[in-house]
Design an enzyme around this catalytic site. Structure first.
Site, PDB file in Angstrom:
ATOM      1  N   ASP A  10     -33.532  12.733  47.809  1.00  0.00           N
ATOM      2  CA  ASP A  10     -34.163  12.972  46.518  1.00  0.00           C
ATOM      3  C   ASP A  10     -34.172  14.456  46.195  1.00  0.00           C
ATOM      4  O   ASP A  10     -33.816  15.298  47.025  1.00  0.00           O
ATOM      5  CB  ASP A  10     -35.593  12.414  46.502  1.00  0.00           C
ATOM      6  CG  ASP A  10     -36.332  12.622  47.815  1.00  0.00           C
ATOM      7  OD1 ASP A  10     -36.211  13.727  48.380  1.00  0.00           O
ATOM      8  OD2 ASP A  10     -37.009  11.690  48.282  1.00  0.00           O
ATOM      9  N   ASN A  63     -49.012   6.109  50.170  1.00  0.00           N
ATOM     10  CA  ASN A  63     -49.033   4.936  49.285  1.00  0.00           C
ATOM     11  C   ASN A  63     -47.863   4.001  49.547  1.00  0.00           C
ATOM     12  O   ASN A  63     -47.612   3.078  48.766  1.00  0.00           O
ATOM     13  CB  ASN A  63     -49.074   5.363  47.820  1.00  0.00           C
ATOM     14  CG  ASN A  63     -47.832   6.132  47.395  1.00  0.00           C
ATOM     15  OD1 ASN A  63     -46.907   6.333  48.180  1.00  0.00           O
ATOM     16  ND2 ASN A  63     -47.818   6.584  46.137  1.00  0.00           N
ATOM     17  N   HIS A 106     -44.582   4.848  49.744  1.00  0.00           N
ATOM     18  CA  HIS A 106     -43.276   5.163  49.152  1.00  0.00           C
ATOM     19  C   HIS A 106     -42.290   5.627  50.217  1.00  0.00           C
ATOM     20  O   HIS A 106     -42.669   6.229  51.222  1.00  0.00           O
ATOM     21  CB  HIS A 106     -43.399   6.188  48.012  1.00  0.00           C
ATOM     22  CG  HIS A 106     -43.666   7.600  48.434  1.00  0.00           C
ATOM     23  ND1 HIS A 106     -44.787   8.293  48.049  1.00  0.00           N
ATOM     24  CD2 HIS A 106     -42.947   8.479  49.183  1.00  0.00           C
ATOM     25  CE1 HIS A 106     -44.744   9.521  48.533  1.00  0.00           C
ATOM     26  NE2 HIS A 106     -43.633   9.655  49.238  1.00  0.00           N
ATOM     27  N   GLU A 159     -42.064   5.091  44.173  1.00  0.00           N
ATOM     28  CA  GLU A 159     -43.501   4.887  44.146  1.00  0.00           C
ATOM     29  C   GLU A 159     -43.833   3.398  44.016  1.00  0.00           C
ATOM     30  O   GLU A 159     -42.963   2.585  43.670  1.00  0.00           O
ATOM     31  CB  GLU A 159     -44.109   5.671  42.984  1.00  0.00           C
ATOM     32  CG  GLU A 159     -43.855   7.174  43.035  1.00  0.00           C
ATOM     33  CD  GLU A 159     -44.760   7.922  44.010  1.00  0.00           C
ATOM     34  OE1 GLU A 159     -45.186   7.324  45.019  1.00  0.00           O
ATOM     35  OE2 GLU A 159     -45.031   9.108  43.749  1.00  0.00           O
TER      36      GLU A 159
END
Length: 255
Positions: free
Chosen positions: A66, A135, A137, A142
């Site tokens: 990313d 979370n 990811h 996400e």
């Protein structure tokens, strides 16, 4: 899925480095690299093996997961810069063969499509290194991301921006948008290797490994992949229901 529980961060780094070492010495040529805190122990160990044990990356090419959108080119927190300073500048991989999404393009949506096409043309990735967010990811997929998603521009949650603010001069400096490999893109790799350390990752690790397959925990997509290694320290393993079995399975691994 193989789950390996190690004592601490350094031991996790050695175990993951073993996976990359075996792959590279066996002829793997396409490596998937991740940034963030979790992979640092892996990169330190691979650099040591390059310097002291002759582990060579000269025949390899690497792809990043990313990149932030909109940071100035060369910004110290751009992932292209981070991966150079933390890993690739210290080994013998050709810098021209280390590729990442173009977060500086005039048209970042077209840049995401080009990067996904490059991964299809040059891949598959032989070994893909992954971290996990609190979370759930992986990459910057996400919660709510399609399990079949491809490389795209996406928006970071405020939780992720807060988590990453420690690398910047406060949360206001953290970009809101990124280009990330999608979950479908990541799943195209031959071998996925996830590293997670620290008690703050325990809930996400348990959801990814033992919870339901759901877009609410993007890392749960690992459950669909035929070759996954999850390496965690004791703190990150604290919520795993089957931790004792994972230890038993490792001790009694088929030879």
């Amino acid at each position: 899925m193989e789950v390996i529980i190690e004592s601490d961060d350094a031991a996790c780094g050695v175990t993951v480095a073993d996976v990359f070492d075996r792959a590279v010495r066996s002829g793997a040529r396409v490596l998937g690299l991740a940034t963030g805190s979790s992979p640092l122990s892996v990169y330190r160990e691979l650099i040591r093996r390059h310097r002291e044990e002759g582990l060579s990356f000269a025949a390899a090419q690497a792809f990043l997961l990313d990149e932030y959108v909109g940071l100035p080119k060369g910004h110290p927190q751009s992932y292209a810069h981070v991966i150079r300073t933390e890993f690739t500048d210290h080994v013998d991989v050709d810098p021209a063969r280390v590729q990442g999404p173009d977060g500086w393009a005039d048209d970042v949506f077209a840049a995401a499509d080009r990067y996904d096409a490059m991964l299809r043309d040059e891949g598959p990735v032989d070994v893909q290194l992954l971290g996990i967010g609190v979370n759930g990811h992986i990459g910057f997929n996400e919660p709510g991301s399609s399990l079949g998603s491809r490389t795209r521009v996406t928006t970071l949650t405020e939780q992720t921006r807060r988590d990453n603010a420690r690398f910047f001069d406060g949360i206001d400096e953290v970009p809101r948008h990124v280009i990330t490999q999608g979950l479908g893109t990541i799943s195209s790799a031959r071998h996925l290797v996830l590293i997670a350390t620290g008690g703050h990752k325990a809930e996400a690790v348990a959801a990814a490994v033992e919870g339901p397959l759901t877009a609410s925990c993007p890392a749960s997509v690992l459950q669909l992949h035929p070759h996954v290694t999850v390496v965690v320290d004791e703190a990150a393993a604290a919520r795993l229901t089957n931790a004792d079995f994972y230890r038993y399975a490792r001790e009694n691994r088929p030879r």
